[in-house]
Each structure stands twice: as C-alpha cells, then as structure tokens.
Motif scaffolding. Structure first.
Motif, PDB file in Angstrom:
ATOM      1  N   VAL A  11       3.112  10.548  -9.690  1.00  0.00           N
ATOM      2  CA  VAL A  11       3.064   9.334  -8.865  1.00  0.00           C
ATOM      3  C   VAL A  11       4.246   8.432  -9.194  1.00  0.00           C
ATOM      4  O   VAL A  11       4.896   7.888  -8.284  1.00  0.00           O
TER       5      VAL A  11
ATOM      6  N   ALA B 151       7.135   7.403  -6.628  1.00  0.00           N
ATOM      7  CA  ALA B 151       7.323   5.979  -6.348  1.00  0.00           C
ATOM      8  C   ALA B 151       8.765   5.567  -6.608  1.00  0.00           C
ATOM      9  O   ALA B 151       9.344   4.759  -5.868  1.00  0.00           O
TER      10      ALA B 151
ATOM     11  N   LYS C  77       9.182   1.779  -1.623  1.00  0.00           N
ATOM     12  CA  LYS C  77       8.121   1.219  -0.784  1.00  0.00           C
ATOM     13  C   LYS C  77       7.685   2.180   0.320  1.00  0.00           C
ATOM     14  O   LYS C  77       6.579   2.058   0.865  1.00  0.00           O
ATOM     15  N   LYS C  78       8.555   3.142   0.650  1.00  0.00           N
ATOM     16  CA  LYS C  78       8.199   4.092   1.706  1.00  0.00           C
ATOM     17  C   LYS C  78       6.977   4.927   1.327  1.00  0.00           C
ATOM     18  O   LYS C  78       6.214   5.331   2.193  1.00  0.00           O
ATOM     19  N   LEU C  79       6.806   5.188   0.029  1.00  0.00           N
ATOM     20  CA  LEU C  79       5.651   5.976  -0.394  1.00  0.00           C
ATOM     21  C   LEU C  79       4.360   5.219  -0.114  1.00  0.00           C
ATOM     22  O   LEU C  79       3.384   5.801   0.362  1.00  0.00           O
ATOM     23  N   ARG C  80       4.353   3.921  -0.380  1.00  0.00           N
ATOM     24  CA  ARG C  80       3.149   3.127  -0.159  1.00  0.00           C
ATOM     25  C   ARG C  80       2.749   3.140   1.311  1.00  0.00           C
ATOM     26  O   ARG C  80       1.583   3.331   1.656  1.00  0.00           O
ATOM     27  N   SER C  81       3.721   2.978   2.201  1.00  0.00           N
ATOM     28  CA  SER C  81       3.395   2.991   3.629  1.00  0.00           C
ATOM     29  C   SER C  81       3.044   4.396   4.104  1.00  0.00           C
ATOM     30  O   SER C  81       2.192   4.572   4.986  1.00  0.00           O
TER      31      SER C  81
ATOM     32  N   LEU D   8       1.392   6.636   2.511  1.00  0.00           N
ATOM     33  CA  LEU D   8       0.043   7.029   2.107  1.00  0.00           C
ATOM     34  C   LEU D   8      -0.993   6.762   3.198  1.00  0.00           C
ATOM     35  O   LEU D   8      -2.079   7.347   3.181  1.00  0.00           O
TER      36      LEU D   8
END
Length: 495
Positions: free
Chosen positions: A263, A267, A272-276, A278
């Motif tokens: 993770v 990250a 921040k692209k990973l958070r969106s 998900l």
C-alpha cells in the motif's frame, strides 16, 4: 495468448529470471549450513511417504524427486525454490495480461509482488511449504481467470492442477478455490463458467492429484493437524471474549504486515490518484473484492467458532497475493495515466531487487563484526568433518531435524535419524559405530547426553548411555575465537 502480447511482457520475465538466478548465487555464497525448512527437506528426503506430518507433502515429493536426480545439495534446494518462485511470478504476469490492457500496469502488478515482505524476503530466507502454496495459487489463479475470460479444456485443467497442488502444499489453501467459486457464483455474467461440464475436469484432476495423500490423511488426521491447531488456538487460557479479541487483532496485524508495504509503495508511486482510483469499479475488481471478502470472512469464522487466537501473516499468502493486481485493476478502471507512475515505480523495485539479496547475505556475513549469529552461522559441516576423523559412523542420531538435515547434507550415503521424528526407523545395524549429536547453544547448559537420547538407546538398541563429549567449532563468519558447541557420543557395536 498471441506472440505479440507475450512480447509485450517478455522483458519482465527476463528481469525476474535474472533476479532469481542472483538469489541462487547469493544463497550458495552465504553459507553451506541449512535453515529450518531447508534442513527438514534434506532430512525427509531419505524416504518417500504419502504424508510426513503437519505439512502436506507436495514440496517434500518435489525435493525428493530432484535429489534422486541431482544428489543432495544446497544448490538443488536453492534452484528448486527459486524456479518455483520464477514460475509463480510468470503465471501471475500472464494472469495480469489477461485482465489488464495497460502494459505498464501489467509490469507494476507483476513486479509489485516484490513489495510483499513475506514473499520477497521470508520466502527466500527459509520457507518451503509457503513457497509451494504461492506456486499452486498462481497456477490456480491463472487457470481460474482464464476459464472466466477464455474458457477451454486447458484452462479448466490448469485450475484443477492448481487446486491439487495447493491442497498438497498447505491445508489452508482450500479457502482460495472456495472463495473463487463463491465470488464467481455471485456474478450472473460469470455464473455460466461455473455451471458447465468442463468444471468436472477441474474436480477430477484435483482429486487424482490429492488422492494418495487423502488416503494417508484419513488415518492420520490428528497427527497432521494437531500441531497447526495448537499454534492457531494458543491463547494462554484466555476467556472466550479475550480469545476472539486476540484472534481479530492478530488478523488485523497480519493483514497490515502482509499488505502494508505494498500500500505504501502504491501510494508513493500513484499519489492522490490511488485514493480516487479505489472508488473505481470493474468486473474484475468486483470479483477480487468478493474473493478477499470471502477469504477474510472464513478466517473470522475460524476465530469466532474455531478458537483461533493467533493468525500468522504467511497464512494469508493463498489470497492476499492478488493485492498488487487488485490495485492495478482499480487504477485502470479509473482511467489514470500510468507512464509517470511506472517511472517512479522501477527505482523502488530496483532497490528491492538489490537490497533483499544484500540483506540476506549481510545478516549472516556481518556476524564477524557484530557477534550476532544466525542459524546459518552454525558450523555443522566443520563439526562433522572433525568427528569423521575419529570414526566413520554407520548412522547418526541427531537431536532434532535441523541438525539431522544439516548432517545428512554432508554425509548423504548413511541414514540420519532425528529425535523429533521417531517414525523414520531404518536398519542401523553394522560393524561401524552409531554417532549421537546434539546442540549445546548456550554456555553453561547441561552437556550430558539428553535423557530422551539415553531412553532411545535403551529402547531401540538395549545399550546404556555412552560417555558424552563436547566439541567447539568456530562459527561460519565467526568473530575472534567464538565457537558453537555440539555434544556427541559414539555407540560402538558389540564385538
């Protein structure tokens, strides 16, 4: 899969082949001594059986076969392990290519396995049966996904081989095909792939592969499961609520330990692209989410109703090895651009590929400076060389399997018995003496013949305890005059 598609990802496999070849070289250069699982393989390769104890026999059968061809050696041990790992990564990459269009994400998901500590470090350090689970899971997962996307007799056959191998690798593997079956049945579009005649081939192949061990397991169920259940349910007589709390917390810690670094790497690479990403969904992300949910639910049921209080991170391999692919599917579903992320990802992988072999070698070799000794620093070969100058043994009785495996590596033509595995009872009669060897790891420990060995001699040979002697041998990469001590005794045949 077309030749052009294979060519797209061929560089990944070339890189991984070079990496695992490096790991073989590093292991051979580190120490001639064996660690726990390696020694177990060498010791148990003296005989072929349908079952050996708490672990199913897939890896034992494989290593036994290789030793029959090559002879007993550290090289054979290391090549088998790293070849299994390479094939596992290869199959994982081919599975990723089936469900991912972006070549960069195929590379990231495949090499992302190197961000899982239990797989990149622990499997190299001393695991064998867990390696077999990963190998089997990779076969099954490839066959399963291919059966859903490009169904054929071959895909159902591959899935059956994976299930058969997996059940022979570790019993907890069973939860992976169960989770896959339930997850696929929950999707109306995938359900026809389950309710079809070719699934009978999967079941038949799995049954044929496991049948010899199943017959053994029927008569040895307690022997096969008691040790694992004891480890899993050990809760120091805690109350039921406390046992459940211990189990749930150990599961949470195991998940964090297993996937936390992955993770963090994703990250770092995607920001921040990973958070969106998900929040994005696709047919494949939903399938993997259901599989992981079923898997974790099964473990929770084991905690609540089975008394499990301690979940180990390596027990999660049969399911959570899909985490890198899951993240990459999420990112593709979100339509994120991957070129920059790939350029950030490769330096991290490079550091891992260099750092892990260096750490494995350094943890042993730096003992000459730190005075901190690992099992691989123990001088088994040096000890045996000295004792063989006194006499050539007819057989050796060792204090445990770690010692027995290390001794057999250097004297494979004689039988080596172990006090912790009384089921191996070869004929040890002869004109030469029997050699008894045991460990004395700490100064000040009792140097006398262990009572269990004295009892074994009376019960099996009808002789009294012989004179116990002690030998100190310099450590591998030892500091100064540091030495490791072994107890030994000779039992001479009656004249």
């Amino acid at each position: 899969m077309t030749e052009s598609k294979l060519r797209d990802i061929r560089w990944i496999f070339i890189l991984l082949a070079a990496y695992f070849a490096l790991q073989v070289g590093v292991r051979l250069a580190t120490s001639h001594s064996l660690d726990l699982d390696e020694a177990e393989q060498v010791f148990r390769s003296q005989w072929l059986a349908a079952g050996y104890g708490p672990q199913p026999p897939f890896y034992n059968w494989l290593q036994y076969t290789v030793f029959q061809i090559t002879g007993v050696s550290l090289a054979a041990l290391s090549v088998v392990k790293n070849l299994l790992l390479f094939i596992s990564y290869l199959l994982y990459g081919l599975t990723a290519r089936l469900v991912l269009r972006d070549k960069a994400l195929v590379a990231i998901s495949t090499l992302g396995l190197l961000t899982i500590p239990q797989m990149v470090f622990e499997m190299q350090r001393d695991l064998t049966h867990t390696v077999a689970v990963f190998f089997s899971a990779s076969i099954f997962f490839y066959g399963f996904i291919r059966s859903l996307k490009q169904p054929s007799l071959a895909s159902y056959l591959i899935a059956g081989i994976g299930i058969g191998f997996g059940l022979l690798a570790k019993y907890n593997f069973a939860i992976l095909p169960a989770a896959a079956l339930i997850a696929a049945l929950a999707d109306a579009r995938l359900r026809p792939r389950i309710f079809e005649r070719r699934l009978a081939l999967t079941a038949a192949v799995a049954l044929i592969i496991t049948l010899p061990h199943l017959f053994w397991l029927k008569d040895n169920l307690d022997f096969a499961t008691a040790r694992t259940l004891e480890k899993m349910t050990a809760s120091d007589n805690a109350s039921y609520p406390m046992q459940v709390a211990m189990g749930v917390s150990s599961l949470a810690l195991a998940v964090i330990s297993f996937a936390g670094l992955t993770v963090a790497v994703f990250a770092t690479v995607f920001g921040k692209k990973l958070r969106s990403a998900l929040a994005a969904q696709s047919e494949w992300t939903r399938l993997l989410e259901r599989m992981m949910l079923v898997f974790l639910t099964g473990i929770l049921l084991l905690i609540v109703f089975g008394g499990a209080a301690g979940i180990k991170d390596r027990w999660l391999v049969p399911m959570l090895f899909i985490v890198p692919l899951y993240f990459c599917l999420k990112i593709e579903a979100a339509g994120e651009e991957t070129d920059k992320a790939f350029r950030r990802f490769m330096p991290i992988v490079t550091v891992i590929m260099i750092g892990v072999p260096a750490a494995l070698y350094g943890s042993v070799a730096t003992a000459r400076f730190s005075g901190h000794y690992e099992r691989l620093n123990r001088p088994y070969a040096g000890m045996l060389e000295i004792l063989r100058k006194q006499a050539e043994p007819a057989a050796i009785l060792a204090g445990d399997s770690l010692l027995a495996g290390n001794l057999r590596q250097d004297i494979p033509d004689i039988h080596v018995l172990s006090m912790d595995y009384p089921g191996f009872k070869p004929d040890i009669s002869g004109r030469r003496p029997l050699l008894l060897v045991w460990l004395i790891p700490h100064k000040g420990e009792n140097e006398a013949l262990p009572p269990a060995m004295a009892q074994w001699l009376r019960a099996n040979l009808g002789v009294s305890a012989p004179e116990a002697l002690v030998i100190g041998v310099p450590y591998v990469y030892g500091r100064g005059d540091d030495s490791y001590r072994f107890g030994y005794a000779w039992v001479h045949p009656p004249s």
